[in-house]
Write a protein that holds these residues in place. Structure first.
Motif, PDB file in Angstrom:
ATOM      1  N   SER A 190       0.853  -1.229   0.038  1.00 24.56           N
ATOM      2  CA  SER A 190      -0.010  -0.011   0.040  1.00 24.56           C
ATOM      3  C   SER A 190       0.782   1.262  -0.008  1.00 24.56           C
ATOM      4  N   LYS A 191       1.793   1.261   0.573  1.00 25.50           N
ATOM      5  CA  LYS A 191       3.103   2.346   0.722  1.00 25.50           C
ATOM      6  C   LYS A 191       3.513   2.802  -0.557  1.00 25.50           C
ATOM      7  N   VAL A 192       3.953   1.381  -1.157  1.00 25.57           N
ATOM      8  CA  VAL A 192       4.480   1.717  -2.828  1.00 25.57           C
ATOM      9  C   VAL A 192       3.336   2.354  -3.347  1.00 25.57           C
ATOM     10  N   PHE A 193       2.164   2.021  -3.667  1.00 26.46           N
ATOM     11  CA  PHE A 193       1.023   2.426  -4.127  1.00 26.46           C
ATOM     12  C   PHE A 193       0.680   4.019  -3.670  1.00 26.46           C
ATOM     13  N   GLU A 194       0.969   4.200  -2.761  1.00 24.80           N
ATOM     14  CA  GLU A 194       0.619   5.651  -2.135  1.00 24.80           C
ATOM     15  C   GLU A 194       1.874   6.560  -2.838  1.00 24.80           C
ATOM     16  N   ARG A 195       2.852   6.037  -2.774  1.00 23.31           N
ATOM     17  CA  ARG A 195       3.996   6.940  -3.350  1.00 23.31           C
ATOM     18  C   ARG A 195       3.664   7.076  -4.796  1.00 23.31           C
ATOM     19  N   GLY A 196       3.190   6.120  -5.427  1.00 18.94           N
ATOM     20  CA  GLY A 196       2.883   6.349  -6.952  1.00 18.94           C
ATOM     21  C   GLY A 196       1.950   7.506  -7.043  1.00 18.94           C
ATOM     22  N   ILE A 197       0.756   7.621  -6.228  1.00 19.38           N
ATOM     23  CA  ILE A 197      -0.177   8.428  -6.272  1.00 19.38           C
ATOM     24  C   ILE A 197       0.471   9.969  -5.932  1.00 19.38           C
ATOM     25  N   ILE A 198       1.051   9.855  -5.054  1.00 18.97           N
ATOM     26  CA  ILE A 198       1.876  11.286  -4.849  1.00 18.97           C
ATOM     27  C   ILE A 198       2.361  11.687  -5.891  1.00 18.97           C
ATOM     28  N   SER A 199       3.293  10.905  -6.745  1.00 17.58           N
ATOM     29  CA  SER A 199       3.972  11.256  -7.935  1.00 17.58           C
ATOM     30  C   SER A 199       2.983  11.698  -8.991  1.00 17.58           C
ATOM     31  N   LYS A 200       1.753  11.407  -9.151  1.00 17.28           N
ATOM     32  CA  LYS A 200       0.840  11.775  -9.810  1.00 17.28           C
ATOM     33  C   LYS A 200       0.140  13.339  -9.357  1.00 17.28           C
ATOM     34  N   LEU A 201       0.196  13.356  -8.142  1.00 15.71           N
ATOM     35  CA  LEU A 201      -0.436  14.633  -7.596  1.00 15.71           C
ATOM     36  C   LEU A 201       0.528  15.901  -7.792  1.00 15.71           C
ATOM     37  N   LYS A 202       1.888  15.423  -7.809  1.00  9.50           N
ATOM     38  CA  LYS A 202       3.073  16.282  -7.791  1.00  9.50           C
ATOM     39  C   LYS A 202       3.325  17.079  -9.006  1.00  9.50           C
ATOM     40  N   ASN A 203       2.309  16.402 -10.064  1.00  7.15           N
ATOM     41  CA  ASN A 203       2.395  17.365 -11.093  1.00  7.15           C
ATOM     42  C   ASN A 203       1.971  18.917 -11.044  1.00  7.15           C
ATOM     43  N   THR A 204       1.104  19.183  -9.895  1.00  5.05           N
ATOM     44  CA  THR A 204       0.888  20.456  -9.613  1.00  5.05           C
ATOM     45  C   THR A 204       1.643  21.079  -8.645  1.00  5.05           C
ATOM     46  N   PRO A 205       2.254  22.230  -8.889  1.00  5.85           N
ATOM     47  CA  PRO A 205       3.253  22.595  -7.833  1.00  5.85           C
ATOM     48  C   PRO A 205       2.651  22.812  -6.259  1.00  5.85           C
ATOM     49  N   GLU A 206       3.464  22.388  -5.257  1.00 11.08           N
ATOM     50  CA  GLU A 206       3.200  22.465  -4.115  1.00 11.08           C
ATOM     51  C   GLU A 206       2.474  23.464  -3.455  1.00 11.08           C
ATOM     52  N   ASP A 207       2.925  24.650  -3.716  1.00 11.21           N
ATOM     53  CA  ASP A 207       2.413  25.927  -3.519  1.00 11.21           C
ATOM     54  C   ASP A 207       0.859  26.094  -3.599  1.00 11.21           C
ATOM     55  N   VAL A 208       0.386  25.345  -4.895  1.00  6.84           N
ATOM     56  CA  VAL A 208      -1.042  25.558  -5.149  1.00  6.84           C
ATOM     57  C   VAL A 208      -1.674  24.594  -4.300  1.00  6.84           C
ATOM     58  N   PHE A 209      -1.062  23.430  -3.810  1.00  7.85           N
ATOM     59  CA  PHE A 209      -1.761  22.467  -3.134  1.00  7.85           C
ATOM     60  C   PHE A 209      -1.787  23.094  -1.659  1.00  7.85           C
ATOM     61  N   TYR A 210      -0.743  23.335  -1.190  1.00  2.32           N
ATOM     62  CA  TYR A 210      -0.566  23.669   0.070  1.00  2.32           C
ATOM     63  C   TYR A 210      -0.495  25.222   0.837  1.00  2.32           C
ATOM     64  N   GLY A 211      -0.040  25.968  -0.082  1.00  5.74           N
ATOM     65  CA  GLY A 211       0.134  27.352   0.102  1.00  5.74           C
ATOM     66  C   GLY A 211       1.641  27.723   0.966  1.00  5.74           C
ATOM     67  N   THR A 212       2.043  28.645   0.823  1.00  3.86           N
ATOM     68  CA  THR A 212       3.327  28.984   1.578  1.00  3.86           C
ATOM     69  C   THR A 212       3.532  28.988   2.966  1.00  3.86           C
ATOM     70  N   HIS A 213       2.226  29.097   3.412  1.00  8.91           N
ATOM     71  CA  HIS A 213       2.242  29.088   4.839  1.00  8.91           C
ATOM     72  C   HIS A 213       2.580  27.655   5.764  1.00  8.91           C
ATOM     73  N   GLN A 214       2.402  26.449   4.708  1.00 12.75           N
ATOM     74  CA  GLN A 214       2.489  25.088   5.166  1.00 12.75           C
ATOM     75  C   GLN A 214       3.999  24.673   5.209  1.00 12.75           C
ATOM     76  N   HIS A 215       4.435  24.365   6.269  1.00 16.32           N
ATOM     77  CA  HIS A 215       6.043  23.736   6.392  1.00 16.32           C
ATOM     78  C   HIS A 215       5.961  22.335   6.751  1.00 16.32           C
ATOM     79  N   ALA A 216       5.141  21.565   6.966  1.00 18.14           N
ATOM     80  CA  ALA A 216       4.994  20.212   7.120  1.00 18.14           C
ATOM     81  C   ALA A 216       5.002  19.566   5.847  1.00 18.14           C
ATOM     82  N   PHE A 217       5.811  18.182   5.979  1.00 20.48           N
ATOM     83  CA  PHE A 217       5.676  17.288   5.084  1.00 20.48           C
ATOM     84  C   PHE A 217       6.007  17.658   3.382  1.00 20.48           C
ATOM     85  N   ARG A 218       7.027  18.599   3.581  1.00 17.57           N
ATOM     86  CA  ARG A 218       7.711  19.468   2.346  1.00 17.57           C
ATOM     87  C   ARG A 218       8.887  19.237   2.232  1.00 17.57           C
TER      88      ARG A 218
END
Length: 622
Positions: A197-225
């Protein structure tokens, strides 16, 4: 006792002999326990240092002690289950009907063997196993054999939009957080899930990372980046406060305490956020299915509790969970800025810190503005299904204020008065930014560790004892040092240096203090406090400049950087700190930190940089 001096001497002699034999037997017992492999070694070390292990938990419920693993597991299961149910029953969150997510699975949503091989990097050999009992190291060793079958399996999951049921079962391990260790209220659940499941989740994250992190989280978020941490968040907070104080303003700040934030995340509201970000509906369908119809059980030693269903929540311990939580909370800065456009917002996972600045003469209006911000903040959290606890909310005012000024802020139904200190991700900020509270907290923690180090000093070999000192003493001594260590007074620097030197003398068996401070650093091969501070500051500057850890900090550093014609592979900084407070800011100390790096470092890889840094900075800096 007869009162005779000879009897007293004989008694003292017998007591000393008994104490010596007890000490000798205890050392012998510890020495035997340490000879059981690396895992057993660190288990014994952690026990001596006061870290409770999950298979040694004893609970007290209603005045009755529970010591059977099976009963303890069920007790934790009841607690974790009832806690989420009580929070959800009292919630008034928004409702969102999930639309039809049966979208077309495009080619870029499919998994190939190369992507899966990269996803294997998320597996760590030291991590515990999930329900499948397959160690991560086994899967990593078989990556070349199972990559193609897994590619076929993962693609079918994407097409059907359904996660295997076995992957939705979490093995929960209670982790002690704080307070008494015999109360279930002081533990939080940590989930071990299937390695596949962890391997599959990492693959899902790679699909999500096609969008810039600041769009996902904003510059205010410092965790898990990548490039962000508790240190970068503390530096941003410190930089904002120091500059506002130097502009002769007062900073009002509060920290919001959320109850079981990860456990009450609503999957349907997360789907709403994902669709607003224009994420592929097929990917959203898989993510929603990943969070739905989950179950869990508590594992204590070899005993397991009953299974219970998880109607909501973001799995703590999963690879994908933290990313989804950041997306869930991404609208926080927008909510705060609507209440006050000039506000400051900082977040690290579920910990958030909100601040505004105002003139000293306009302090009453500033208090009203902060109350309005908290009201808007709390309303938004209620709509998200999050529960904010005003009784645990901390309030602080930074700046030179009249001690007799009667300031009171209403946060919901709770009236708060400013405190002298506020803990920001483990670092104590005080209202004058002199860091005395942080120094006192650090010295108290290090002093409590000294006895255990003294106990191990005569048992462990020198190299292993050095590892324990770094892991359990220096890690506490230097936590957050880029934020505060370069800003403290010489007196506090001397206090911290003395605390470290005492430990080094113990390590070197220098009980008569015959060696100088420089000699004990050289003999133990452990750096002095100032040397450790220089190393940590330089590493932080390197990460900020080369990894773009945080937009706000990097922008400030860039505006203060100069082109150096003599050293093209280096960078020069100028200090913009005009007064005491802004000089404490890491950004304005960048000039001094950069001058301590005596080599060209801009184009270096991180491992090479750290190696050159250790060679260039001496072990002992007076």
């Amino acid at each position: 006792m007869t009162g005779d001096k000879e009897d007293y001497k004989n008694l003292r002699k017998v007591c000393n002999s008994l104490n010596y034999e007890v000490k000798k037997e205890r050392q012998k017992s510890i020495h035997n326990d340490l000879n059981g492999g690396p895992k057993r070694y660190w288990k014994v070390i952690n026990k001596i240092m006061g870290r409770q292990l999950t298979d040694e938990i004893k609970l007290v419920e209603g005045g009755v002690e529970i010591d059977e693993p099976f009963d303890i597991a069920n007790c934790f299961a009841d607690h974790f289950k009832n806690k989420v149910e009580n929070l959800s029953n009292g919630s008034t969150c928004d409702n969102f009907d999930i639309p039809d997510l049966n979208g077309w699975v495009s080619e870029d949503m499919m998994f190939n063997a190369n992507l899966i091989k990269d996803a294997f990097n998320c597996l760590k050999s030291s991590k515990a196993m999930g329900l499948d009992e397959i160690p991560g190291i086994v899967i990593k060793d078989l990556r070349d054999v199972i990559s193609d079958p897994l590619s076929w399996m993962f693609n079918n999951i994407m097409i059907q939009g359904k996660i295997p049921k076995a992957w939705k079962v979490s093995k929960v391990i209670p982790i002690h957080k704080k307070g008494a260790k015999d109360s279930v209220n002081n533990y939080r659940p940590f989930s071990n899930i299937s390695s596949l499941s962890k391997v599959f989740e990492r693959g899902i994250i790679s699909k999500l990372k096609n969008t810039p992190e600041d769009v996902f989280y904003g510059t205010h978020q410092h965790a898990f980046r990548k490039g962000s941490s508790t240190i970068t968040s503390g530096l941003v907070f410190q930089d904002f406060i120091s500059n506002e104080i130097d502009n002769k303003k007062v900073v009002l700040a509060y920290s919001a305490d959320l109850t079981a934030a990860f456990d009450v995340l609503r999957p349907n509201l997360l789907v709403k956020n994902l669709l607003e970000l224009s994420i592929n509906p097929a990917l959203v369908r898989v993510i929603h299915n990943f969070l739905s119809e989950r179950s869990a059980f508590v594992q204590i030693g070899e005993s397991s509790s009953y299974y219970w269903t998880l109607p909501m929540g973001c799995v703590q311990g999963s690879v994908l969970g933290p990313i989804l939580f950041n997306i869930y909370m991404r609208e926080l800065p927008e909510v705060i800025s609507k209440a006050e456009p000039e506000s400051f917002t900082l977040a690290y996972a579920d910990d958030s810190y909100i601040a505004i600045s105002c003139d000293k003469l306009n302090l009453k209006n500033g208090c009203v503005s902060l109350s309005n911000i908290f009201s808007r903040h709390k309303q938004w959290l209620d709509k998200q299904g999050m529960l904010c606890n005003p009784s645990k909310t901390e309030l602080i005012m930074f700046g030179n204020l009249d001690e007799n000024s009667n300031v009171e802020i209403k946060l919901g139904d709770t009236k708060l008065k400013p405190q002298k200190t506020m803990k920001v991700l483990g670092v104590m900020f005080d209202d004058q930014l002199n860091w005395r509270a942080q120094v006192s907290k650090t010295l108290a923690k290090c002093s409590s560790i000294s006895y255990s180090l003294r106990l191990l000093n005569n048992i462990l070999p020198r190299n292993l004892n050095r590892q324990v000192i770094h892991a359990h003493f220096i890690s506490h001594l230097m936590y957050g040092s880029p934020i505060w260590a370069g800003c403290i007074s010489q007196k506090n620097t001397a206090r911290l240096s003395t605390c470290l030197n005492k430990t080094l003398r113990l390590h070197c068996h220098d009980f008569t203090r015959s060696l100088t401070n420089q000699e004990i650093c050289n003999r133990s091969n452990i750096r002095s406090f100032k040397s450790l501070s220089v190393i940590n500051d330089a590493k932080t500057l390197y990460r900020l400049v080369t990894q773009c850890a945080n937009f706000n900090l990097v922008q400030r550093l860039t505006s203060q950087s100069l082109f150096n014609s003599r050293y093209p592979n280096r960078i020069a900084f100028m200090s913009c700190g005009r007064r005491r407070a802004s000089k404490n800011s890491f950004v304005n100390r960048a000039k001094v930190i950069n001058e301590s790096i005596q080599f060209d470092w801009i184009d270096m890889k991180q491992a090479t940089f750290e190696m050159c840094l250790k060679r260039s900075v001496p072990l002992y800096i007076p």
